[in-house]
Enzyme design. Structure first.
Site, PDB file in Angstrom:
ATOM      1  CG  ASP A   1       2.748   1.396  -3.637  1.00 13.06           C
ATOM      2  OD1 ASP A   1       2.860   0.605  -4.415  1.00 13.06           O
ATOM      3  OD2 ASP A   1       2.453   2.558  -3.732  1.00 13.06           O
TER       4      ASP A   1
HETATM    5  C1  GLC Z   1      -0.799   5.220  -2.666  1.00 13.53           C
HETATM    6  C2  GLC Z   1      -0.196   5.091  -3.949  1.00 13.53           C
HETATM    7  C3  GLC Z   1      -0.802   3.869  -4.809  1.00 13.53           C
HETATM    8  C4  GLC Z   1      -1.123   2.735  -4.040  1.00 13.53           C
HETATM    9  C5  GLC Z   1      -1.876   3.068  -2.874  1.00 13.53           C
HETATM   10  C6  GLC Z   1      -1.840   1.909  -1.788  1.00 13.53           C
HETATM   11  O1  GLC Z   1      -2.161   5.890  -2.825  1.00 13.53           O
HETATM   12  O2  GLC Z   1      -0.181   6.105  -4.705  1.00 13.53           O
HETATM   13  O3  GLC Z   1      -0.248   3.703  -5.951  1.00 13.53           O
HETATM   14  O4  GLC Z   1      -1.798   1.906  -5.020  1.00 13.53           O
HETATM   15  O5  GLC Z   1      -1.060   4.090  -1.953  1.00 13.53           O
HETATM   16  O6  GLC Z   1      -0.727   1.373  -1.372  1.00 13.53           O
HETATM   17  C1  GLC Z   2       1.882   3.734  -0.108  1.00 15.76           C
HETATM   18  C2  GLC Z   2       1.653   4.970   0.430  1.00 15.76           C
HETATM   19  C3  GLC Z   2       2.293   5.942  -0.427  1.00 15.76           C
HETATM   20  C4  GLC Z   2       3.886   5.669  -0.326  1.00 15.76           C
HETATM   21  C5  GLC Z   2       4.133   4.254  -0.813  1.00 15.76           C
HETATM   22  C6  GLC Z   2       5.655   3.827  -0.743  1.00 15.76           C
HETATM   23  O1  GLC Z   2       1.278   3.278  -1.149  1.00 15.76           O
HETATM   24  O2  GLC Z   2       0.067   5.229   0.567  1.00 15.76           O
HETATM   25  O3  GLC Z   2       2.034   7.092   0.059  1.00 15.76           O
HETATM   26  O4  GLC Z   2       4.586   6.312  -1.230  1.00 15.76           O
HETATM   27  O5  GLC Z   2       3.250   3.226  -0.230  1.00 15.76           O
HETATM   28  O6  GLC Z   2       5.910   3.642   0.726  1.00 15.76           O
END
Ligand code: GLC
Ligand code: GLC
Length: 818
Positions: free
Chosen positions: A483
């Protein structure tokens, strides 16, 4: 250092001091009503949606951290204490908290009195039940006062914390006999209320927080308890609470049991009122009648235990190492149920008011849950699919209560659609239920626009093909699994979202990870196409996958490992040419899982690069070197201090991809070694470093660039739970359902030489025995006494018991070490 121990026979973790390094929580509830409970009784409960239907209040980021819960106070003469130590923090002569499967038992002893509180949510019930046992261990008669206490939340947890100009005037309650009713807002639009009751006459009660606490006291010493005198207050606005006072006189050795029920009651709109202005409590009375005796409660506890025993009997292994067995048989599947239920909503790190259900998260959570309750997985799949857009893209998140897509976040995470294929394939492999593919499912919840579930999968797959970039690799969109790798958002303003402020959206930034995921899901999608009667499509799918695999080798291979991406300018991300972020974990895992580069030797090279560059004593970090400064063209990933979260933290979610990849090339020792570094039961001995529960996975462990390397954050609600389960049970131990049968293909480490395993699937039971003399050859299987070719055990009819004997390792090598 440990703070407790596993009791495997009871399927419990026994915490022996309330002073754990951080709150260690458990979950109550299996279906619609849930509670979070810490080792001291902290936490809260809600019905279905932690934001919109929260029964009790909880203050996140509090000081100290974990204050507020369902507390019991014991007044013994002038002395005042709590069985869970908090909130009074009076020293206990004995303390123990047993976190079990959907229940918790907290026991405290002080001055010859034992108080044991069992907390659970009975099956099919929208209530927490608290069984409180008080025993006089001394040789003198004792005259005790028991005070209960919960603080009600005004239902919408977000509004409850922000809208005081309204909320301090809306609170309403009713007290009838020993039942306290919390009825705030019932007068207008709500058709639900809470009830907190006990099966004993009251010596007093309180429902107004200030009257109970006193204006200047804290939870540790409520004024009413300190004085031993309830105010019999009736809340009017301000903060409604529930407190019962009960006189408990105990002869030497005598024990008394009380049953408290904290429940949620909903009335049909036309049955809201008994008569004008009087809340209809018939359903509440029915609820209380079901748990009015100790016998009823004990029966409900037994039923809950049986329920879990039944679920866990689906997969159970005996390896000789209790740490493996307790993870695989108990705690990991349990965690999978919790993540399935909660998604990323309510934990001690997720406030229950933020994220709803994630499209990609929920599909992955299914992978570890589908064998437990397939019918619920089916329902979930249809809900998720209904949030997909007609063009195959998907809402990134949706709300569990409304099941509608979340507009604030919208779509554009280009890996999302593929996870639906991954989730559906897992469901069909487990159940053989091809009918699900024919279900009519709306797009974007629009009943006017529906397609079969198979059509949804088709559009998922097509969405990738229709969104390819300059190298023929998939466009990344707002972000893929990571993300925080935001290649289309160049954000210079602190108040912007890294994900949704797409100021460079365009057709250039590409993801090698999505390419790997695409090639990985393609065979399953092709098989499903074939099974559904689209052989032509199956053939085309396999061609697309082959083309994509070639593209990855041509444009996604960096010489020693797979690249991560191409950025907006077409520059490489995750390449030795980069200054920082030269190698990333995700594409090494998924590309090898997809089989890309296995024949060419690239898979082995990539995994060796992971080992030398990313591995640490606490797991594999996400990339190296960590980003030391903000890089606007990469986004949020470079916003974290080095070693935390996506900036080179140890993401326990993607480590299992490397474990699985290692099994693809037959290296069981490495796979297992990676698993042991993360598996909570193996980290129990370093609880003072790890700090979180030794029975639940954490999302992240601080990486080697962080000052607090090895410290975990964000336990329970993480993709790590399902994926680690998949890695150890399906790939290292190696038993997994496929469309045509049960694959039994262990890839064990040298330290596990024998195991026995029972897997129930599609109504039949497979009794598997594995003997290994090390790696080096394909496993040889004998099924019901007859040797078979390969490692796929054909499906047996429901009711059948199938025996499978597996020999691994060189057949003629001497049987060392037996
Ligand atoms: C968090 C989010 C997931 C994402 C991961 C890596 O665990 O819930 O959707 O893939 O972060 O960014
Ligand atoms: C990453 C984080 C998650 C957050 C997302 C958006 O996936 O692990 O906790 O919601 O980024 O910033």
């Amino acid at each position: 250092m440990r703070f407790g121990r596993f009791d495997d026979d009871a399927r419990e973790y026994v915490i022996t001091t309330p002073r754990t390094p951080l709150p260690w929580i458990n979950y109550l509830g299996t279906d619609e009503f849930f509670g979070l409970i810490s080792q001291t009784g902290g936490g809260y409960c809600f019905y279905r949606d932690a934001r919109l239907r929260r029964l009790t209040r909880y203050r996140y980021n509090n000081v100290p951290l974990d204050v507020g819960g369902r507390y019991y106070y014991i007044r013994d003469g002038e002395d005042l204490w709590s069985p869970g130590w908090a909130p009074t923090k009076r020293d206990l002569d004995r303390y123990e908290c047993r976190h079990g499967l959907s229940y918790t038992v907290i026991t405290g002893e002080r001055n010859g009195v034992r108080a044991e509180v069992l907390y659970f949510v009975p099956l099919g019930t929208n209530a927490e039940v608290h069984r409180v046992r008080l025993r006089n261990l001394s040789d003198k008669p004792r005259s005790l006062r028991l005070f209960s206490f919960v603080e009600f939340c005004l239902w919408n947890a977000w509004d409850d914390q922000t809208n005081y100009q309204r909320n301090l005037s809306t609170g309403e309650v009713e007290v009838v006999g020993s039942a306290i009713y919390h009825t705030t807002e019932y007068r207008e639009r709500r058709n639900h209320f809470a009830v907190y009751a006990v099966n004993a006459p009251l010596a007093g009660f309180d429902t107004d927080r200030e009257s109970f606490m006193g204006l200047w006291n804290g939870w540790d010493e409520p004024q009413a308890v300190a004085e031993g005198r309830s105010r019999n207050s009736i809340a009017s606005g301000w903060a409604p609470v529930g407190s019962h006072q009960i006189a408990v006189d105990l002869a030497p050795g005598e024990e008394r049991t009380l049953v408290f029920v904290l429940g949620y009651v909903e009335n049909p709109v036309e049955e809201k009122w008994e008569k004008p202005g009087v809340v209809n409590k018939a359903r509440a009375r029915e609820l209380l009648a079901r748990f009015s005796t100790t016998k009823q409660v004990d029966a409900a506890v037994a039923e809950l235990r049986e329920y879990w025993a039944g679920l866990l009997s689906t997969y159970s292994v005996a390896t000789g190492d209790p740490r493996i067995d307790r993870m695989v048989n108990i705690w990991n599947p349990y965690g999978c149920m919790v993540t399935f239920n909660m998604s990323r909503s309510a934990s001690y790190f997720e406030t229950g008011i933020g994220r709803g259900m994630g499209f990609r998260d929920s599909n992955q959570d299914l992978l570890g849950f589908v064998h437990l309750v397939p019918a619920r997985a089916r329902e979930r799949i249809l809900d998720i699919a209904a949030t997909q857009f007609p063009d195959g893209s998907a809402y990134h998140q949706y709300q569990p209560l409304t099941k509608r897509g979340n507009h604030d976040i919208g779509s554009g995470f280009n890996d999302d659609p593929l996870w639906l294929i991954e989730g559906v394939a897992a469901y069909v492999k487990e159940t053989g239920d091809l009918g699900i593919l024919k279900e009519a499912v709306p797009f974007d919840n629009d009943p006017e626009n529906t397609g079969t579930l198979f059509e949804h999968l088709r559009r998922s797959f097509q969405h990738v093909l229709e969104n390819l970039g300059p190298h023929g690799l998939p466009l990344i969109g707002r972000a893929d699994w990571n993300d925080c790798l935001n290649l289309n958002c160049f954000s210079e303003q602190p108040d912007e979202s890294f994900q949704t402020t797409e100021n460079r959206a365009g057709g250039t930034a590409e993801s090698v990870f999505i390419a790997g995921l695409f090639v990985h899901v393609a065979p399953d999608y092709a098989d499903l196409a074939e099974l559904t009667g689209f052989p032509e499509e199956a053939r085309a799918t396999r061609e697309h996958a082959a083309t994509m695999a070639r593209t990855v080798l041509e444009h996604g291979w960096d010489g020693e490992w797979f690249l991560r991406a191409y950025d907006h300018f077409g520059k490489k991300v995750g390449s030795k040419e980069c200054e920082e972020g030269q190698i990333f974990i995700e594409p090494q895992g998924y590309c090898v899982m997809a089989g890309i580069g296995v024949a060419e030797g690239h898979a082995r090279q990539a995994l060796d690069a992971v080992k030398t560059r990313l591995d640490t004593p606490h797991g594999i970090v996400l990339h190296q070197p960590a980003y030391r400064r903000y890089r606007v063209e990469l986004g949020e990933i470079s916003s974290y201090p080095p070693g935390y979260k996506e900036n080179a933290g140890i993401f326990c979610h993607n480590n299992p991809w490397i474990m699985i990849a290692e099994t693809v090339i037959g290296r069981g020792d490495r796979a297992f070694d990676y698993w042991k570094k993360l598996a909570p039961a193996f980290r129990e001995e370093i609880s003072e470093v790890h700090r979180l529960e030794p029975f639940a996975y954490a999302q992240m462990i601080a990486g080697r660039d962080a000052p607090r390397h090895g410290e975990a954050k964000n336990s329970w609600l993480t993709g790590a739970t399902a994926w680690n389960y998949v890695a150890i049970s399906q790939h290292i131990i190696g038993v997994r359902p496929e469309f045509g049968g049960l694959r039994v293909h262990p890839c064990l480490p040298a330290e596990v030489r024998r195991l026995t395993l029972i897997r129930k699937c599609r109504g039949a039971e497979y009794r598997i025995k594995v003997r290994t003399r090390g790696t080096g050859s394909a496993p040889r299987l004998v099924v019901d006494g007859k040797p078979i070719q390969g490692t796929l055990v054909p499906w047996a009819p429901a009711g059948a018991v199938v025996t499978v004997e597996v020999a691994c390792g060189e057949p003629d090598s001497p049987d060392k070490g037996e």
